[in-house]
Scaffold this active site. Sequence first.
Site, PDB file in Angstrom:
ATOM      1  N   ARG A 132       0.830  -1.207   0.000  1.00 13.92           N
ATOM      2  CA  ARG A 132       0.000   0.000   0.000  1.00 13.92           C
ATOM      3  C   ARG A 132       0.869   1.264   0.000  1.00 13.92           C
ATOM      4  O   ARG A 132       1.874   1.348   0.696  1.00 13.92           O
ATOM      5  CB  ARG A 132      -0.925  -0.004   1.226  1.00 13.92           C
ATOM      6  CG  ARG A 132      -1.901   1.156   1.268  1.00 13.92           C
ATOM      7  CD  ARG A 132      -3.047   0.891   2.202  1.00 13.92           C
ATOM      8  NE  ARG A 132      -2.624   0.513   3.548  1.00 13.92           N
ATOM      9  CZ  ARG A 132      -3.476   0.111   4.493  1.00 13.92           C
ATOM     10  NH1 ARG A 132      -4.772   0.019   4.229  1.00 13.92           N
ATOM     11  NH2 ARG A 132      -3.032  -0.222   5.698  1.00 13.92           N
ATOM     12  N   ARG A 176       1.918  -6.604  14.296  1.00  9.15           N
ATOM     13  CA  ARG A 176       0.484  -6.384  14.524  1.00  9.15           C
ATOM     14  C   ARG A 176      -0.282  -7.692  14.430  1.00  9.15           C
ATOM     15  O   ARG A 176      -1.195  -7.951  15.228  1.00  9.15           O
ATOM     16  CB  ARG A 176      -0.058  -5.386  13.513  1.00  9.15           C
ATOM     17  CG  ARG A 176       0.405  -3.957  13.703  1.00  9.15           C
ATOM     18  CD  ARG A 176       0.064  -3.093  12.511  1.00  9.15           C
ATOM     19  NE  ARG A 176      -1.380  -3.017  12.290  1.00  9.15           N
ATOM     20  CZ  ARG A 176      -1.917  -2.631  11.137  1.00  9.15           C
ATOM     21  NH1 ARG A 176      -1.158  -2.324  10.113  1.00  9.15           N
ATOM     22  NH2 ARG A 176      -3.236  -2.569  11.019  1.00  9.15           N
TER      23      ARG A 176
END
Length: 226
Positions: A132, A176
């Site tokens: 991204r 994460r």
Amino acid sequence: MSVESRFLILLGPPMSGKGTQAARLTQLLGIPQISSGDLFRDNIKNQTNLGLEAKKYMDRGDLVPDEITIGMVKERLHREDCLEGALLDGFPRTIPQAETLDEILAGVDASLAVVISIAVPEDVLVERASGRRICRTCGQSYHLKFDPPKESGKCDKDGGELYQREDDKAETVRQRLAVYQAQTSPLAEFYRARGILQEVNGDQLIDNVAEDIQQVINQLVNKGAV
């Protein structure tokens, strides 16, 4: 549809497409989506007692205690638009929270119909995130593989520089995901043991994931659960 049958939980790691599927599912069932992130933002914005308490912890960089989060969820579930059910997103995250949710729902004569878990391999999630890029000027999002800009490194809209967020770097994404797995693996097993966990393959086209979720709902309809 019965009231008790329309309370659902949607589980999914970062970049699993959970947000997209949650929006479709709430529209399909005609029930509100209750996101823990939205609850915090709304309570802080409206300066509720719970929001003010939560902000104290957040400003210090501390975790918000369960009782505050649970208080927000309980208040939200007692609103009129939840009388026919709700889709929970981001809550519960732990077994104690899940047990408390059971108590909250029992208080409104309801229970969970299903917990839908969107499963995606870790490498795929890392690829989705690490590819991204964001425009520094307008915030437009691109993906190097799935939705690349016309000119490398530049935004199609305004020519702004494209950059990679720290949260999207591979090592950060893996961290994460490790935190997510540590939190939700016990939760998934908790609901699997109760026979209400349904896993769908999130490593496919968005419409195909939606179709699989629809099949889960159809099975509940056929059983008279919704």
